[in-house]
Design a protein around this motif. Structure first.
Motif, short mmCIF file in Angstrom:
data_model
loop_
_atom_site.label_atom_id
_atom_site.label_comp_id
_atom_site.label_asym_id
_atom_site.label_seq_id
_atom_site.Cartn_x
_atom_site.Cartn_y
_atom_site.Cartn_z
N ARG A 1 -7.32 3.49 10.32
CA ARG A 1 -7.54 4.08 8.89
C ARG A 1 -8.69 4.85 8.96
O ARG A 1 -9.01 5.77 8.14
N ILE A 2 -9.92 4.92 9.91
CA ILE A 2 -10.75 5.85 10.02
C ILE A 2 -10.22 7.37 10.51
O ILE A 2 -10.46 8.43 9.85
N THR A 3 -9.08 7.28 11.24
CA THR A 3 -8.39 8.37 11.50
C THR A 3 -7.88 9.06 10.51
O THR A 3 -7.76 10.30 10.14
N GLU A 4 -7.32 8.27 9.49
CA GLU A 4 -6.56 8.83 8.20
C GLU A 4 -7.73 9.56 7.40
O GLU A 4 -7.76 10.52 7.03
N ILE A 5 -9.10 8.65 7.31
CA ILE A 5 -9.93 9.18 6.56
C ILE A 5 -10.54 10.71 7.17
O ILE A 5 -10.90 11.61 6.16
N ALA A 6 -10.44 10.56 8.45
CA ALA A 6 -11.19 11.94 8.90
C ALA A 6 -10.19 13.05 8.69
O ALA A 6 -10.48 14.09 8.51
N ALA A 7 -8.64 12.68 8.53
CA ALA A 7 -7.86 13.85 8.32
C ALA A 7 -7.75 14.10 6.91
O ALA A 7 -7.79 15.37 6.49
N ASP A 8 -8.30 13.32 5.87
CA ASP A 8 -8.53 13.66 4.58
C ASP A 8 -9.69 14.60 4.39
O ASP A 8 -9.78 15.35 3.50
N HIS A 9 -10.55 14.34 5.27
CA HIS A 9 -11.82 15.19 5.44
C HIS A 9 -11.65 16.32 5.99
O HIS A 9 -12.80 17.24 6.40
N ASP A 10 -10.65 16.64 6.57
CA ASP A 10 -10.35 17.85 7.71
C ASP A 10 -11.26 18.14 8.54
O ASP A 10 -11.77 19.15 9.11
N LEU A 11 -11.56 16.79 9.44
CA LEU A 11 -12.33 16.64 10.47
C LEU A 11 -11.58 16.53 11.57
O LEU A 11 -10.30 16.05 11.84
N THR A 12 -11.99 17.33 12.97
CA THR A 12 -11.48 17.17 14.25
C THR A 12 -12.08 16.08 15.09
O THR A 12 -13.36 16.13 15.07
N ALA A 13 -11.11 15.41 15.71
CA ALA A 13 -11.59 14.62 16.69
C ALA A 13 -11.83 15.40 17.96
O ALA A 13 -11.38 16.15 18.45
N ASP A 14 -12.96 14.69 18.82
CA ASP A 14 -13.22 15.33 20.09
C ASP A 14 -13.46 14.18 21.04
O ASP A 14 -14.25 13.77 21.57
N PRO A 15 -12.38 13.43 21.24
CA PRO A 15 -12.17 12.08 22.30
C PRO A 15 -12.72 12.53 23.67
O PRO A 15 -13.17 11.60 24.33
N ALA A 16 -12.62 13.68 24.14
CA ALA A 16 -13.10 14.11 25.65
C ALA A 16 -14.58 13.86 25.67
O ALA A 16 -14.95 13.77 26.76
N SER A 17 -15.13 14.02 24.74
CA SER A 17 -16.58 14.08 24.79
C SER A 17 -17.47 12.51 24.63
O SER A 17 -18.53 12.57 24.87
N VAL A 18 -16.49 11.67 24.53
CA VAL A 18 -17.15 10.39 24.26
C VAL A 18 -17.60 9.90 25.55
O VAL A 18 -16.82 10.03 26.65
N SER A 19 -18.70 9.20 25.87
CA SER A 19 -19.21 8.68 27.05
C SER A 19 -20.15 7.40 26.61
O SER A 19 -20.67 7.28 25.52
N VAL A 20 -20.08 6.34 27.69
CA VAL A 20 -20.85 5.22 27.56
C VAL A 20 -21.73 4.92 28.79
O VAL A 20 -20.93 5.18 29.91
N ILE A 21 -23.05 4.75 28.86
CA ILE A 21 -23.77 4.44 30.09
C ILE A 21 -23.85 2.86 30.08
O ILE A 21 -24.56 2.43 29.27
#
Length: 235
Positions: A97-117
């Motif tokens: 659902r959030i992915t759909e909302i992001a598309a509605d807002h014309d936002l681009t995902a940047d999955p390669a930049s996510v990280s957890v320590i």
């Protein structure tokens, strides 16, 4: 809800999201603060509708989201049920659902930049030393074993990285017992290791690559590049 397996998460084909450590993570690029707030307002409404919300942080030009369930059910080999922090179907559904909302807002995902320590501490007596670390890191004894069937230290408010305990034989000090775990998206793991090597590091153990690659610096201090099961599959 039952915790989902890595295969089930990968099969959901969540292109914007990556499974790192316990949860699903996404980053969306936003033009400015106002655009991020509008996006998060819509995400909040979607979460209100299902009674589940992501953890959110926002920086210059991006919004970071984490989805995890605090009441996922894990069954051990004896069939005993444990309530843990992990990805469940409600996280997958809300991620879509959030992915759909992001598309509605014309936002681009940047999955390669996510990280957890996360922090790892090798010990032969985690039950003995964990209370000390729970008190030192969070000030609360309840952080020991929070969302985990182990002695792992997890701050419920997310202020600090998780501290988990790896098995070790009794040994004399000095010997490195702490190490840093760096969870990255699968598509950047090889690049991350290569960058560490170019900076002077060495690979100590790649027997479990690409899931785990142990890298040491010039003094022998170790870190681990970790890749969890991918949250998206490509054809």
């Amino acid at each position: 809800m039952d915790m989902l397996t890595g295969e089930a998460i990968a099969g959901a084909r969540l292109a914007d999201w990556r499974k790192l450590a316990q949860g699903l993570h996404a980053r969306y690029v936003v033009a400015d603060f106002a655009a991020g707030i509008r996006f998060l307002a819509a995400v909040g409404e979607a979460g209100d509708a299902v009674g589940h919300h992501p953890t959110v942080s926002m920086g210059r030009g991006h919004v970071d989201l984490k989805l995890v369930s605090d009441d996922a059910v894990y069954r051990d080999d004896e069939g005993t049920e444990h309530v843990v922090q992990w990805v469940t179907q409600q996280d997958v559904d809300l991620a879509r659902r959030i992915t759909e909302i992001a598309a509605d807002h014309d936002l681009t995902a940047d999955p390669a930049s996510v990280s957890v320590i996360e922090l790892g501490l090798d010990t032969a007596s985690s039950s003995t030393i964990a209370p000390v670390w729970a008190a030192l890191l969070t000030g609360s004894p309840e952080s020991q074993g929070h969302g985990s069937p182990s002695d792992e230290i997890r701050d419920a408010t997310g202020r600090i990285p998780n501290l988990w305990f790896g098995g070790a034989d009794e040994h004399e000090s000095p010997r490195q017992r702490f190490h840093v775990e760096v969870y990255v998206a699968p598509e950047v793991a090889e690049q991350r290791v290569a960058a560490a090597l170019a900076a002077g590091g060495t690979v100590v153990d790649d027997s479990e690559a690409p899931s785990l690659v142990v890298v040491a610096d010039q003094e022998g201090n170790r870190g681990v590049v970790c890749v969890a099961a991918p949250a998206a599959l490509t054809d």
